[in-house]
Design a protein around this motif. Structure first.
Motif, PDB file in Angstrom:
ATOM      1  N   PRO A 162      10.536  -7.842   9.374  1.00  0.00           N
ATOM      2  CA  PRO A 162      10.073  -6.947   8.308  1.00  0.00           C
ATOM      3  C   PRO A 162       8.570  -6.709   8.351  1.00  0.00           C
ATOM      4  CG  PRO A 162      11.489  -8.701   7.450  1.00  0.00           C
ATOM      5  CD  PRO A 162      11.147  -9.071   8.851  1.00  0.00           C
ATOM      6  N   LEU A 163       8.158  -5.666   7.636  1.00  0.00           N
ATOM      7  CA  LEU A 163       6.744  -5.412   7.394  1.00  0.00           C
ATOM      8  C   LEU A 163       6.369  -6.011   6.039  1.00  0.00           C
ATOM      9  CD1 LEU A 163       6.434  -1.670   8.520  1.00  0.00           C
ATOM     10  CD2 LEU A 163       5.911  -3.724   9.858  1.00  0.00           C
ATOM     11  N   TYR A 164       5.127  -6.459   5.931  1.00  0.00           N
ATOM     12  CA  TYR A 164       4.660  -7.095   4.705  1.00  0.00           C
ATOM     13  C   TYR A 164       3.332  -6.483   4.277  1.00  0.00           C
ATOM     14  CZ  TYR A 164       7.978 -10.732   6.080  1.00  0.00           C
ATOM     15  OH  TYR A 164       9.104 -11.407   6.457  1.00  0.00           O
ATOM     16  N   GLN A 165       3.130  -6.471   2.984  1.00  0.00           N
ATOM     17  CA  GLN A 165       1.823  -6.089   2.456  1.00  0.00           C
ATOM     18  C   GLN A 165       1.045  -7.360   2.153  1.00  0.00           C
ATOM     19  OE1 GLN A 165       1.057  -2.733  -0.414  1.00  0.00           O
ATOM     20  NE2 GLN A 165       0.546  -4.430  -1.795  1.00  0.00           N
ATOM     21  N   LEU A 166      -0.104  -7.494   2.781  1.00  0.00           N
ATOM     22  CA  LEU A 166      -0.967  -8.648   2.571  1.00  0.00           C
ATOM     23  C   LEU A 166      -2.192  -8.201   1.780  1.00  0.00           C
ATOM     24  CD1 LEU A 166      -1.825 -11.603   3.128  1.00  0.00           C
ATOM     25  CD2 LEU A 166      -2.903 -10.770   5.243  1.00  0.00           C
ATOM     26  N   SER A 181      -4.421 -15.282  -1.765  1.00  0.00           N
ATOM     27  CA  SER A 181      -3.917 -13.992  -1.300  1.00  0.00           C
ATOM     28  C   SER A 181      -2.432 -13.868  -1.626  1.00  0.00           C
ATOM     29  CB  SER A 181      -4.146 -13.852   0.204  1.00  0.00           C
ATOM     30  OG  SER A 181      -5.519 -13.958   0.520  1.00  0.00           O
ATOM     31  N   THR A 182      -1.917 -12.644  -1.479  1.00  0.00           N
ATOM     32  CA  THR A 182      -0.510 -12.375  -1.795  1.00  0.00           C
ATOM     33  C   THR A 182       0.155 -11.688  -0.610  1.00  0.00           C
ATOM     34  OG1 THR A 182      -1.023 -12.108  -4.142  1.00  0.00           O
ATOM     35  CG2 THR A 182       1.079 -11.239  -3.383  1.00  0.00           C
ATOM     36  N   LEU A 183       1.345 -12.171  -0.272  1.00  0.00           N
ATOM     37  CA  LEU A 183       2.138 -11.591   0.814  1.00  0.00           C
ATOM     38  C   LEU A 183       3.482 -11.167   0.241  1.00  0.00           C
ATOM     39  CD1 LEU A 183       2.303 -11.132   3.957  1.00  0.00           C
ATOM     40  CD2 LEU A 183       3.492 -13.327   4.047  1.00  0.00           C
ATOM     41  N   GLN A 184       3.851  -9.899   0.447  1.00  0.00           N
ATOM     42  CA  GLN A 184       5.124  -9.412  -0.081  1.00  0.00           C
ATOM     43  C   GLN A 184       5.808  -8.514   0.933  1.00  0.00           C
ATOM     44  OE1 GLN A 184       4.997  -7.509  -3.936  1.00  0.00           O
ATOM     45  NE2 GLN A 184       7.172  -7.936  -4.256  1.00  0.00           N
ATOM     46  N   ARG A 185       7.086  -8.773   1.114  1.00  0.00           N
ATOM     47  CA  ARG A 185       7.881  -7.968   2.035  1.00  0.00           C
ATOM     48  C   ARG A 185       8.026  -6.547   1.494  1.00  0.00           C
ATOM     49  NH1 ARG A 185      14.056  -9.412   4.025  1.00  0.00           N
ATOM     50  NH2 ARG A 185      14.649  -7.306   4.634  1.00  0.00           N
ATOM     51  N   LEU A 186       7.844  -5.571   2.372  1.00  0.00           N
ATOM     52  CA  LEU A 186       7.963  -4.170   1.975  1.00  0.00           C
ATOM     53  C   LEU A 186       9.418  -3.721   1.993  1.00  0.00           C
ATOM     54  CD1 LEU A 186       4.959  -2.556   3.902  1.00  0.00           C
ATOM     55  CD2 LEU A 186       5.084  -3.158   1.481  1.00  0.00           C
ATOM     56  N   GLN A 187       9.709  -2.736   1.175  1.00  0.00           N
ATOM     57  CA  GLN A 187      11.049  -2.162   1.163  1.00  0.00           C
ATOM     58  C   GLN A 187      11.302  -1.424   2.484  1.00  0.00           C
ATOM     59  OE1 GLN A 187      13.468  -2.498  -1.223  1.00  0.00           O
ATOM     60  NE2 GLN A 187      12.051  -3.980  -2.125  1.00  0.00           N
ATOM     61  N   PRO A 188      12.552  -1.354   2.921  1.00  0.00           N
ATOM     62  CA  PRO A 188      12.862  -0.656   4.181  1.00  0.00           C
ATOM     63  C   PRO A 188      12.360   0.783   4.171  1.00  0.00           C
ATOM     64  CG  PRO A 188      14.755  -1.910   3.416  1.00  0.00           C
ATOM     65  CD  PRO A 188      13.751  -1.959   2.313  1.00  0.00           C
ATOM     66  N   GLU A 189      11.813   1.196   5.300  1.00  0.00           N
ATOM     67  CA  GLU A 189      11.296   2.554   5.437  1.00  0.00           C
ATOM     68  C   GLU A 189      12.232   3.442   6.255  1.00  0.00           C
ATOM     69  OE1 GLU A 189       7.472   2.023   7.204  1.00  0.00           O
ATOM     70  OE2 GLU A 189       6.556   1.185   5.388  1.00  0.00           O
ATOM     71  N   GLU A 248      12.388 -11.005  -1.178  1.00  0.00           N
ATOM     72  CA  GLU A 248      11.533  -9.883  -1.557  1.00  0.00           C
ATOM     73  C   GLU A 248      10.482 -10.303  -2.579  1.00  0.00           C
ATOM     74  OE1 GLU A 248      13.998  -6.716  -2.884  1.00  0.00           O
ATOM     75  OE2 GLU A 248      14.974  -6.415  -0.942  1.00  0.00           O
ATOM     76  N   GLU A 249      10.445 -11.577  -2.917  1.00  0.00           N
ATOM     77  CA  GLU A 249       9.477 -12.059  -3.895  1.00  0.00           C
ATOM     78  C   GLU A 249       8.097 -12.204  -3.255  1.00  0.00           C
ATOM     79  OE1 GLU A 249      10.764 -15.636  -5.689  1.00  0.00           O
ATOM     80  OE2 GLU A 249      12.599 -14.785  -6.533  1.00  0.00           O
TER      81      GLU A 249
END
Length: 274
Positions: A191-195, A202-210, A144-145
């Motif tokens: 998973p879904l990620y926010q880019l 750039s920064t890529l981070q895994r999103l919390q479960p929806e 999740e980092e």
């Protein structure tokens, strides 16, 4: 019959090793150094094996046998994953149905992130993970980092459609939040990620479960069974039996089931126990 050419040669005793060490002192200077180092490594390896045997109460020979057995099992798991899932490095296997197994070189074994993962006791993913500069990138699926990446957005008819992240061009844009921020997913699985795109880094981070799903306990014949309540697209709910004996084990089994049957939701589901 063993194919090991050294199988018939008995192991050296401590006295024989000591004698070799003494004789090393009389070798020419150009040879004495490396021979002494080899002898030290032999002693270090033997000492480590004896320490492990003492700690476990298992004979050293049995420890070696068990380790070799685990190597065989891990290799079988690796080859099965290569054949069934089809990922090896940067997707070198043809799509199913596959008719022949590719030639595997020594370099493939030494550099395989998947094989290293299995040897460390981790299960392979049921689908190919993203790649990072050509190598499987398991960490991004499980961590999740936030990750610092190089990213580029590819448009289709003027709209953001795909992203290239650290050399991998298989990222799809699920939705766009603003000019610099996108929600992406690798090949429609996982998973879904926010880019967050930046010209420098750039920064890529895994999103919390929806999505939330319940794990319930059923009593049958005096035994507790864990079941996953899964809501299908048509609104129906099915109960999936989980092979687990603890709540944590049930969540792991539920995640594995989702990965196999609904890979597009893997990593996007959290669980509540009822």
């Amino acid at each position: 019959m063993s194919i090991d050419p050294l199988a018939g040669i008995p192991a050296m005793t401590e006295e024989e090793l000591a004698t070799c060490a003494e004789r090393a002192e009389f070798l020419p200077e150009e040879d004495a150094g490396w021979v002494t180092q080899v002898l030290l490594e032999c002693r270090r390896a033997r000492s480590a094996l004896e320490t492990a045997a003492t700690a476990s109460g298992t004979p050293a020979a049995d420890l070696v046998s068990a380790d070799l057995t685990q190597v065989v099992l891990d290799t079988a798991e690796w080859l099965r994953t290569l054949w069934e899932v089809g990922y090896m490095g940067a997707n070198t296997l043809p799509v199913p149905p596959r008719t022949h197994f590719p030639l595997i070189e020594v370099e493939d074994v030494l550099k395989s992130a998947l094989f290293a993962r299995i040897r460390h006791g981790k299960h392979p993913l049921p689908f190919a993970p993203p790649t990072r500069w050509g190598s499987p990138w398991h960490e991004v699926v499980e961590s999740e980092e936030a990750q610092s990446v190089e990213a580029e957005i590819i448009e289709d008819e003027g709209e953001p459609a795909f992203a290239i992240v650290d050399g991998c061009n298989r990222w799809r844009i699920v939705r766009t939040q603003d000019a610099k921020t996108h929600v992406i997913q690798h090949e429609g699985k996982g998973p879904l990620y926010q880019l967050t795109v930046d010209p420098f880094m750039s920064t890529l981070q895994r999103l919390q479960p929806e999505i939330r799903r319940r794990i319930v306990v059923r009593e049958r014949a005096g035994l507790r069974h864990y079941m996953l309540e899964w809501r299908n697209e048509n609104g129906s709910v099915e109960e999936v039996a989980l092979r687990a004996a603890t709540p944590d084990g049930a969540e792991a089994a539920a995640g594995a089931w989702i990965a196999r049957h609904h890979p597009q939701h893997y990593g996007q589901v959290s669980f509540e126990h009822a």
